[in-house]
Design an enzyme around this catalytic site. Sequence first.
Site, PDB file in Angstrom:
ATOM      1  N   HIS A  88      -7.792   8.013   0.157  1.00  0.00           N
ATOM      2  CA  HIS A  88      -6.425   7.494   0.078  1.00  0.00           C
ATOM      3  C   HIS A  88      -5.498   8.708   0.017  1.00  0.00           C
ATOM      4  O   HIS A  88      -5.632   9.561  -0.863  1.00  0.00           O
ATOM      5  CB  HIS A  88      -6.254   6.634  -1.181  1.00  0.00           C
ATOM      6  CG  HIS A  88      -4.840   6.180  -1.400  1.00  0.00           C
ATOM      7  ND1 HIS A  88      -4.337   5.019  -0.861  1.00  0.00           N
ATOM      8  CD2 HIS A  88      -3.815   6.752  -2.113  1.00  0.00           C
ATOM      9  CE1 HIS A  88      -3.070   4.879  -1.220  1.00  0.00           C
ATOM     10  NE2 HIS A  88      -2.727   5.929  -1.980  1.00  0.00           N
ATOM     11  N   HIS A 132     -13.632   6.005   1.381  1.00  0.00           N
ATOM     12  CA  HIS A 132     -12.471   6.443   2.164  1.00  0.00           C
ATOM     13  C   HIS A 132     -11.632   7.405   1.332  1.00  0.00           C
ATOM     14  O   HIS A 132     -11.836   7.538   0.122  1.00  0.00           O
ATOM     15  CB  HIS A 132     -11.611   5.251   2.617  1.00  0.00           C
ATOM     16  CG  HIS A 132     -10.851   4.592   1.512  1.00  0.00           C
ATOM     17  ND1 HIS A 132     -11.423   3.703   0.627  1.00  0.00           N
ATOM     18  CD2 HIS A 132      -9.545   4.705   1.122  1.00  0.00           C
ATOM     19  CE1 HIS A 132     -10.528   3.270  -0.236  1.00  0.00           C
ATOM     20  NE2 HIS A 132      -9.376   3.870   0.032  1.00  0.00           N
ATOM     21  N   HIS A 141       0.837  -1.199   0.000  1.00  0.00           N
ATOM     22  CA  HIS A 141       0.000   0.000   0.000  1.00  0.00           C
ATOM     23  C   HIS A 141       0.876   1.255   0.000  1.00  0.00           C
ATOM     24  O   HIS A 141       1.796   1.395   0.822  1.00  0.00           O
ATOM     25  CB  HIS A 141      -0.907  -0.013   1.232  1.00  0.00           C
ATOM     26  CG  HIS A 141      -2.022   0.977   1.182  1.00  0.00           C
ATOM     27  ND1 HIS A 141      -2.373   1.758   2.251  1.00  0.00           N
ATOM     28  CD2 HIS A 141      -2.875   1.305   0.174  1.00  0.00           C
ATOM     29  CE1 HIS A 141      -3.404   2.526   1.919  1.00  0.00           C
ATOM     30  NE2 HIS A 141      -3.729   2.266   0.653  1.00  0.00           N
ATOM     31  N   ASP A 145      -4.981   5.224   4.346  1.00  0.00           N
ATOM     32  CA  ASP A 145      -6.414   5.374   4.089  1.00  0.00           C
ATOM     33  C   ASP A 145      -7.107   5.960   5.309  1.00  0.00           C
ATOM     34  O   ASP A 145      -6.881   5.515   6.444  1.00  0.00           O
ATOM     35  CB  ASP A 145      -7.046   4.028   3.743  1.00  0.00           C
ATOM     36  CG  ASP A 145      -6.667   3.552   2.349  1.00  0.00           C
ATOM     37  OD1 ASP A 145      -6.098   4.365   1.587  1.00  0.00           O
ATOM     38  OD2 ASP A 145      -6.926   2.381   2.037  1.00  0.00           O
TER      39      ASP A 145
END
Length: 232
Positions: free
Chosen positions: A206, A204, A120, A124
Amino acid sequence: MSQRVTSRSSRTSQLRTRATVLAAGLGVSVALGAGVASAADTTAASGAASAVQAQAAAQAKVAKAEAVKAEKAAKAAAAKKAAEKKAAAKKAKPSWVDPVKKYTLSASFAQNGGMWAHKHSGQDFAVPSGTQVVATHGGTVVKAGGNGAGDGPAYGNAIVIKHGNGTYSQYAHLSKVEVRIGQIVKTGQEIAKSGNTGNSSGPHLHFEIRTTPNYGSAVDPVKFLRAKGVTV
């Protein structure tokens, strides 16, 4: 002849007696005068000492009052300065801020998972769609729009802001983009609404901190913001 001598002797004796008495009286007077003068001198000296003591006491009282007054003034000045400093700090805008408010941290930086081809690349912030997204710091918009603003469809609608000193911030999965390329934005200014676009498993934001405007240059955004004094 003998009577005259006797008379003269008697008068002489009387004169001597008077002279003696006069001398004695004069001596007593002189002695009394000296005593009175001595007592007067003592009284005057005592009075002068008392006056000096009274003056010293008065001066000490005034000095004490001035010291108390100066101490109160110093405390008042210090309190005023502290209040002004607090007010200025409260009024001053923070250098960096969170990109959203009332969030829950979900997927973290460098986390493994099937949602990403690699680890990732950001942090988030779980928030409902339509949540206000703000610029974490002032700068110039260098990317804005769909297809990850050029970084790929996985990001959905996205924005990248250049902050200077080799620092960029990226905001992705947006439902609405409210800025354009080349626009200058301020810290805390609304730039978009959060959403669920692109490769997203739920609403959400990012968020990334990058060293270039492009994908692959991200650093830990939470660590970065905390170093800037932001509570994340």
